[in-house]
Structures are given as C-alpha cells and as structure tokens.
Write an enzyme that holds these catalytic residues in place. Structure first.
Site, mmCIF file in Angstrom:
data_model
loop_
_atom_site.group_PDB
_atom_site.id
_atom_site.type_symbol
_atom_site.label_atom_id
_atom_site.label_comp_id
_atom_site.label_asym_id
_atom_site.label_seq_id
_atom_site.Cartn_x
_atom_site.Cartn_y
_atom_site.Cartn_z
ATOM 1 N N HIS A 39 0.562 61.511 38.211
ATOM 2 C CA HIS A 39 -0.101 62.276 37.145
ATOM 3 C C HIS A 39 0.610 62.150 35.793
ATOM 4 O O HIS A 39 0.972 63.134 35.167
ATOM 5 C CB HIS A 39 -0.222 63.751 37.554
ATOM 6 C CG HIS A 39 -1.038 63.972 38.779
ATOM 7 N ND1 HIS A 39 -1.355 65.229 39.257
ATOM 8 C CD2 HIS A 39 -1.605 63.102 39.653
ATOM 9 C CE1 HIS A 39 -2.075 65.120 40.361
ATOM 10 N NE2 HIS A 39 -2.233 63.831 40.623
ATOM 11 N N GLU B 290 -13.915 65.872 36.487
ATOM 12 C CA GLU B 290 -14.637 66.523 35.399
ATOM 13 C C GLU B 290 -14.782 65.618 34.183
ATOM 14 O O GLU B 290 -13.909 64.795 33.899
ATOM 15 C CB GLU B 290 -13.893 67.788 34.942
ATOM 16 C CG GLU B 290 -13.727 68.854 36.002
ATOM 17 C CD GLU B 290 -12.982 70.069 35.480
ATOM 18 O OE1 GLU B 290 -12.820 71.015 36.258
ATOM 19 O OE2 GLU B 290 -12.573 70.074 34.287
ATOM 20 N N TYR C 226 -9.081 74.355 29.899
ATOM 21 C CA TYR C 226 -10.010 73.707 30.826
ATOM 22 C C TYR C 226 -9.743 74.065 32.289
ATOM 23 O O TYR C 226 -10.297 73.456 33.189
ATOM 24 C CB TYR C 226 -10.028 72.196 30.550
ATOM 25 C CG TYR C 226 -10.637 71.985 29.178
ATOM 26 C CD1 TYR C 226 -12.005 71.823 29.016
ATOM 27 C CD2 TYR C 226 -9.852 72.081 28.031
ATOM 28 C CE1 TYR C 226 -12.573 71.722 27.758
ATOM 29 C CE2 TYR C 226 -10.413 71.984 26.767
ATOM 30 C CZ TYR C 226 -11.776 71.803 26.635
ATOM 31 O OH TYR C 226 -12.346 71.727 25.376
ATOM 32 N N TYR D 256 -5.911 67.954 49.151
ATOM 33 C CA TYR D 256 -6.181 66.802 50.004
ATOM 34 C C TYR D 256 -6.103 67.160 51.477
ATOM 35 O O TYR D 256 -6.689 66.492 52.322
ATOM 36 C CB TYR D 256 -5.205 65.661 49.668
ATOM 37 C CG TYR D 256 -5.365 65.167 48.241
ATOM 38 C CD1 TYR D 256 -6.513 64.484 47.861
ATOM 39 C CD2 TYR D 256 -4.387 65.399 47.288
ATOM 40 C CE1 TYR D 256 -6.682 64.034 46.560
ATOM 41 C CE2 TYR D 256 -4.543 64.951 45.986
ATOM 42 C CZ TYR D 256 -5.684 64.273 45.628
ATOM 43 O OH TYR D 256 -5.848 63.842 44.334
#
Length: 378
Positions: free
Chosen positions: A152, A245, A255, A266
């Site tokens: 990430h 998204e 958000y 997961y």
C-alpha cells in the site's frame, strides 16, 4: 526552444502511426479492438508517460526508467534514478511530466523509499537530459515511515497545470492512520511542484495536521486523473475483499476508510474498525466494485480519434485482468463494459496517448506496452 518543441509535438500528433504488427483483435460493444504490442521485455512496468517527440518513458518497479521509441526499441536504463525500495508492492512507481516538459525537461517520479526507521512513498523531481536524470531533488517524503510490511504505497502523480502536484498515498496497511491528520498514510496530498505547500490547502490552519493533506480516509489509491471538463481530481482505490471505489478527491473530503467500507477482510471476517457503509461527514463512492477487480491505472478518453469512446473513463484491473470502460453522466457511472478479458493480463497502467490510442502496461516479468484501437467497421 518553445517554437521548436511545438513543431516536434505537432509532427508527432499529425504524423503516421508506427507500423507495428497487431497481436490480436478482440470484441467490444463499440467494435473490434485491435491490440498491438509496442514494446516488450519490461520487468513489472508501472507507469508510462509520453514525450513530445513521440518517445515514451516507462518505469519498472525494480528501479529502472526506460525510454521506448515509437518503433518499440527499449533503451538501456536511464541514469540517475533515485534508489528505490524494491520489496513487496514497493519500487519505482509513477512518472509524470511537468506541463512545461517540452521547455524544461522536468519530470516527477514516485517510489518506495527505505530509511532506518521504515519505508514509505517519496517523490522527486528531475530533469531529463539525454539518457540521464540531472538535478534530482526530493520534493516529498511520506511521514511517519512504517517499519513493517511492504504494501500500500499508492501512488499516482497528477500535475494540475496550475503549479500543483497531487500525490496519492496508500495507508501502508496502517488502517486507523487513514483517519489521522497528523500523518500522511491513506491520503491524497497536494504540493507545489517546487515541494512547497499551498496556503489554500484545507488543513494548513488545523492544529497538528500535516499541511500537505488534500483529502483523507483512503486505502490505496492507484488510479488518478483530472476530469477533462471540470478539472477535478478523480481517483480510484483498492478495497480489501470487495469495495474498490471511484471517488472525486475534493479538498478536505473524508472518504471513510476504514470506518466505512463495502469490503471485508481477506479472511472473510469484517474489518475491525468498520461501522458499516455510511456515516455522516464521510463521502460515498461514485462507483464501487464488489467483488474487487483490483483497479490500477485510470484515464479519461478526451480525443477525437475514436468518437465512440469520447468522455469515457478507462480503468485497468489486476485481479480480474481486464479493462473497465465506464460511460458517465456527469458524476454518475451509467454503464460499464469489461473489455480485453480474453488477453488474461494484469493491467497496471492505462493512458490515452497524444495520438488518441489507448495504451496499457501489463504487470508481469516480461511486461508489455500495448496500444489499443477500435477497428473500422466493415
């Protein structure tokens, strides 16, 4: 210099398309799609940018920057690229050209950076001179660094043509940090291309907030593009298991991640911090994928070459190995077509070239730069 650059750019736009052999023709709602391999042998390519003379710059995640000629020739690595942290999802990531690149040769690179206290996303500017980057300057460094995990990192770079540079940042799997304004994880940030912070950023007067922050509550944004009409920054981000998204990243917007999400872990268990899919003060996505397609790369089609695509939004997908073509009505997605599924390729980047063709990068050890066109109807 500017006059010469304009001539070069005009020649590229009006000149013939290089005669490369088509790989295959694929069906679509708008007609047969001709896919052509422009270049191959790229190791996990991440991003492509188009130079005014018709050549392309491609980043490879292991830390190499290549120049691809219109005939598909791939250069030796460009010298002077900053050292990158090539682990997990990290490495050399996005590239964007300065809006005045034809005059100044300046470009921007994002990459995973490892310091003694951990790893995070960094952004540098540089000037391309021949086959070398010069005047390399660090513009931004994600803080704080994260000591564990190599996932990430984001990261897309979008110059807005008004002196600003948007940078998308993943939350580095530190979910709660996406809601904290005293750190960069899970944010879209906005700086000047000099590295300075604009006074009109939304949190410059907020105590203990990082002044670079533009929007927050993001998970891992790997697609970003300016809307060709409104000029607003559209982004997409990976959900966990479900809940990818599309958003418009507006100043000060929250958000939601991880407090609201349409995805689950997961493992199949709920996200521990999640309180549902809606909460006052948190934005709802414009579009959502469930199950997750693992989006990466995004481009608005705003060219006259293929009128049937005009105004569409194209999104690549890693897990589902496709390209999503989205038809829009203002800020609403009114139709989605999934194309190129039969290629069975992880799509890392999606761009519209100055010539009006759609360009894709495949995420693999022998990565390819592909050109996509609508075949004329018989």
């Amino acid at each position: 210099m500017r006059f010469i650059a304009s001539i070069i750019a005009a020649t590229f736009l009006a000149g013939p398309v290089p005669a490369l052999a088509a790989d295959a023709v694929h069906s679509s709602e708008k007609g047969p799609l001709r896919v052509t391999t422009v270049a191959s042998g790229l190791q996990f390519p991440w991003s492509v940018a188009f130079m005014p003379d018709g050549r392309m710059l491609v980043t490879e995640r292991p830390g190499r920057l290549r120049i691809v000629s219109p005939d598909g020739t791939v250069s030796d690595p460009v010298k002077g690229v900053p050292e990158v942290h090539y682990q997990g999802q990290g490495g050399l990531l996005d590239i964007a050209l300065d809006p005045r690149f034809a005059d100044n040769g300046v470009l921007y690179l994002s990459y995973a950076e490892k310091l003694r206290n951990g790893a995070g996303t960094a952004v540098s500017s540089a000037r391309l001179e021949g086959d070398e980057l010069k005047d390399v300057e660090l513009l931004f460094r994600q803080e704080p660094k994260v000591a564990q995990g190599d996932v990430h990192f984001g990261s897309r770079l979008v110059p807005d043509g008004r002196g600003h540079l948007f940078i998308t940042l993943g939350e580095r799997n530190q979910r709660a940090d996406a809601q904290r304004l005293d750190r960069h994880q899970g944010k879209v940030v906005r700086i000047f291309t000099s590295g300075l912070v604009p006074d009109d950023n939304p949190f410059t007067q907020t105590r203990d907030a990082m002044p670079e922050i533009w929007s927050y509550g993001h998970r891992n944004v790997q697609g970003a593009a300016l809307h060709p009409v409104t000029g607003e920054l559209w982004t997409h981000e990976h959900g966990p298991r479900g809940g990818d998204e599309i958003n418009i990243a507006r100043a000060g917007g929250n958000y939601g991640w991880p407090v609201i999400t349409y995805g689950i872990n997961y493992s199949g268990q709920p996200i521990p911090e999640a309180e549902g899919t809606e909460r006052e003060g948190m934005e709802q996505p414009l579009h959502m994928w469930k199950p997750s397609i693992a989006p990466s790369g995004m481009a608005f089609y705003d060219h006259d070459r293929f009128p049937d695509w005009k105004g569409n939004l194209f999104v690549g997908a890693l897990a589902f190995q496709l390209v999503a073509r989205l038809e829009l009505d203002g800020e609403r997605v009114v139709h989605e077509e999934r194309i190129l599924l039969d290629m069975k390729k992880r799509i890392r980047d999606v761009r519209v070239g100055p010539d009006g063709f759609l360009y894709l990068l495949t995420d693999e050890a022998d990565g390819k730069l592909l050109r996509v066109a609508i075949e004329p109807r018989a």
